[in-house]
Motif scaffolding. Structure first.
Motif, PDB file in Angstrom:
ATOM      1  N   ALA A   1      13.340  -8.860   3.270  1.00  0.00           N
ATOM      2  CA  ALA A   1      12.553  -8.061   2.316  1.00  0.00           C
ATOM      3  C   ALA A   1      11.122  -8.554   2.143  1.00  0.00           C
ATOM      4  O   ALA A   1      10.192  -7.752   2.143  1.00  0.00           O
ATOM      5  CB  ALA A   1      13.271  -8.022   0.979  1.00  0.00           C
TER       6      ALA A   1
ATOM      7  N   LYS B   1       7.747  -6.493   3.052  1.00  0.00           N
ATOM      8  CA  LYS B   1       6.601  -6.260   2.185  1.00  0.00           C
ATOM      9  C   LYS B   1       5.313  -6.694   2.883  1.00  0.00           C
ATOM     10  O   LYS B   1       4.304  -6.000   2.828  1.00  0.00           O
ATOM     11  CB  LYS B   1       6.773  -7.013   0.869  1.00  0.00           C
ATOM     12  CG  LYS B   1       5.648  -6.714  -0.065  1.00  0.00           C
ATOM     13  CD  LYS B   1       5.996  -6.958  -1.499  1.00  0.00           C
ATOM     14  CE  LYS B   1       4.843  -6.481  -2.368  1.00  0.00           C
ATOM     15  NZ  LYS B   1       4.761  -7.236  -3.612  1.00  0.00           N
TER      16      LYS B   1
ATOM     17  N   TRP C   1       4.444  -4.158   5.351  1.00  0.00           N
ATOM     18  CA  TRP C   1       3.874  -3.002   4.660  1.00  0.00           C
ATOM     19  C   TRP C   1       2.391  -3.240   4.390  1.00  0.00           C
ATOM     20  O   TRP C   1       1.542  -2.398   4.688  1.00  0.00           O
ATOM     21  CB  TRP C   1       4.636  -2.745   3.357  1.00  0.00           C
ATOM     22  CG  TRP C   1       3.981  -1.723   2.496  1.00  0.00           C
ATOM     23  CD1 TRP C   1       3.134  -1.950   1.457  1.00  0.00           C
ATOM     24  CD2 TRP C   1       4.101  -0.286   2.611  1.00  0.00           C
ATOM     25  NE1 TRP C   1       2.721  -0.750   0.920  1.00  0.00           N
ATOM     26  CE2 TRP C   1       3.297   0.282   1.603  1.00  0.00           C
ATOM     27  CE3 TRP C   1       4.811   0.548   3.481  1.00  0.00           C
ATOM     28  CZ2 TRP C   1       3.181   1.659   1.438  1.00  0.00           C
ATOM     29  CZ3 TRP C   1       4.695   1.925   3.308  1.00  0.00           C
ATOM     30  CH2 TRP C   1       3.891   2.466   2.300  1.00  0.00           C
TER      31      TRP C   1
ATOM     32  N   SER D   1      -0.476  -0.298   4.227  1.00  0.00           N
ATOM     33  CA  SER D   1      -1.162  -0.113   2.948  1.00  0.00           C
ATOM     34  C   SER D   1      -2.583   0.408   3.117  1.00  0.00           C
ATOM     35  O   SER D   1      -3.135   0.991   2.193  1.00  0.00           O
ATOM     36  CB  SER D   1      -1.165  -1.414   2.147  1.00  0.00           C
ATOM     37  OG  SER D   1      -1.908  -2.390   2.824  1.00  0.00           O
TER      38      SER D   1
ATOM     39  N   LYS E   1      -1.134  -0.229  -1.383  1.00  0.00           N
ATOM     40  CA  LYS E   1      -0.151  -1.286  -1.642  1.00  0.00           C
ATOM     41  C   LYS E   1       1.051  -0.736  -2.382  1.00  0.00           C
ATOM     42  O   LYS E   1       2.190  -1.121  -2.155  1.00  0.00           O
ATOM     43  CB  LYS E   1      -0.769  -2.379  -2.514  1.00  0.00           C
ATOM     44  CG  LYS E   1      -1.691  -3.274  -1.765  1.00  0.00           C
ATOM     45  CD  LYS E   1      -2.199  -4.375  -2.680  1.00  0.00           C
ATOM     46  CE  LYS E   1      -3.370  -5.060  -2.009  1.00  0.00           C
ATOM     47  NZ  LYS E   1      -4.129  -5.907  -2.904  1.00  0.00           N
ATOM     48  N   ASP E   2       0.788   0.168  -3.329  1.00  0.00           N
ATOM     49  CA  ASP E   2       1.847   0.722  -4.178  1.00  0.00           C
ATOM     50  C   ASP E   2       2.476   1.985  -3.598  1.00  0.00           C
ATOM     51  O   ASP E   2       3.377   2.544  -4.202  1.00  0.00           O
ATOM     52  CB  ASP E   2       1.285   0.995  -5.570  1.00  0.00           C
ATOM     53  CG  ASP E   2       0.108   1.984  -5.539  1.00  0.00           C
ATOM     54  OD1 ASP E   2      -0.219   2.501  -4.453  1.00  0.00           O
ATOM     55  OD2 ASP E   2      -0.476   2.234  -6.601  1.00  0.00           O
TER      56      ASP E   2
ATOM     57  N   HIS F   1      11.900  -0.761   2.341  1.00  0.00           N
ATOM     58  CA  HIS F   1      10.753  -1.035   1.483  1.00  0.00           C
ATOM     59  C   HIS F   1      10.157   0.269   0.948  1.00  0.00           C
ATOM     60  O   HIS F   1       9.839   0.377  -0.234  1.00  0.00           O
ATOM     61  CB  HIS F   1       9.700  -1.852   2.222  1.00  0.00           C
ATOM     62  CG  HIS F   1       8.533  -2.193   1.347  1.00  0.00           C
ATOM     63  ND1 HIS F   1       8.607  -3.148   0.360  1.00  0.00           N
ATOM     64  CD2 HIS F   1       7.289  -1.663   1.263  1.00  0.00           C
ATOM     65  CE1 HIS F   1       7.442  -3.205  -0.286  1.00  0.00           C
ATOM     66  NE2 HIS F   1       6.640  -2.314   0.245  1.00  0.00           N
TER      67      HIS F   1
ATOM     68  N   SER G   1      12.055   1.533  -1.813  1.00  0.00           N
ATOM     69  CA  SER G   1      11.897   0.736  -3.037  1.00  0.00           C
ATOM     70  C   SER G   1      10.632   1.114  -3.810  1.00  0.00           C
ATOM     71  O   SER G   1      10.450   0.707  -4.952  1.00  0.00           O
ATOM     72  CB  SER G   1      11.883  -0.756  -2.707  1.00  0.00           C
ATOM     73  OG  SER G   1      10.612  -1.132  -2.186  1.00  0.00           O
ATOM     74  N   LEU G   2       9.735   1.882  -3.170  1.00  0.00           N
ATOM     75  CA  LEU G   2       8.486   2.269  -3.829  1.00  0.00           C
ATOM     76  C   LEU G   2       8.688   3.431  -4.789  1.00  0.00           C
ATOM     77  O   LEU G   2       7.839   3.711  -5.634  1.00  0.00           O
ATOM     78  CB  LEU G   2       7.443   2.687  -2.782  1.00  0.00           C
ATOM     79  CG  LEU G   2       7.023   1.622  -1.774  1.00  0.00           C
ATOM     80  CD1 LEU G   2       6.197   2.249  -0.661  1.00  0.00           C
ATOM     81  CD2 LEU G   2       6.241   0.513  -2.449  1.00  0.00           C
TER      82      LEU G   2
END
Ligand code: HEC
Length: 109
Positions: A20, A24, A27, A32, A37-38, A102, A105-106
């Motif tokens: 994980a 990230k 990502w 990103s 990023k979010d 991931h 998870s956003l």
């Protein structure tokens, strides 16, 4: 992005493994720039490409894990050309599967 910086980023991306934290990091390194990023896509590139908000549950429901995997691996073309680049030359299938998680998870709850 300069070619040297791009190479560095690509090498860093390839060096991290598939859990994980690494997902990230992948990502942040590979995604990103466009998706933010979010995941909301509020970046210069994101605005230019009219990117959808990956935190939006409706957007999340619009693709399956298998579709997301395919898009991340092989990239995405539309009438504007290559809007999302393939990552198959720098990420393993395991890393791509971790990125799908991931992305999930956003989602806003
Ligand atoms: C050069 C900009 C760019 C980069 C970098 C990028 N994407 Fe995308 N991505 C897009 C665009 C444009 C779309 C299509 C429009 C949309 O759905 O927002 C998209 C769509 C997606 C989708 C939705 C797929 C679907 O079937 O609707 C996912 C999931 C996704 N990207 C994940 C990622 C991941 C993970 C990375 C990093 C490996 C990444 N993207 C890197 C531009 C980018």
């Amino acid at each position: 992005m300069s070619a040297k910086l791009f190479l560095l980023v690509a090498l860093l991306g390839a060096a991290v493994s598939a859990h994980a934290a690494a997902a990230k990091a992948n990502w942040l390194t590979n995604c990103s720039e466009c998706h933010g990023k979010d995941g909301r896509g509020r970046t210069g590139e994101g605005k230019k490409l009219k990117i959808t908000d990956l935190t939006n549950p409706t957007v999340q429901a619009s693709f399956t894990d298998a579709q997301a995997f395919k898009v991340i691996k092989h990239g995405l073309k539309d009438d504007r050309g290559d809007v999302m680049h393939s990552t198959s030359y720098r990420l393993t299938d395991d890393e791509i599967a971790a990125l799908v998680k991931h992305v999930r998870s956003l989602k806003r709850r």
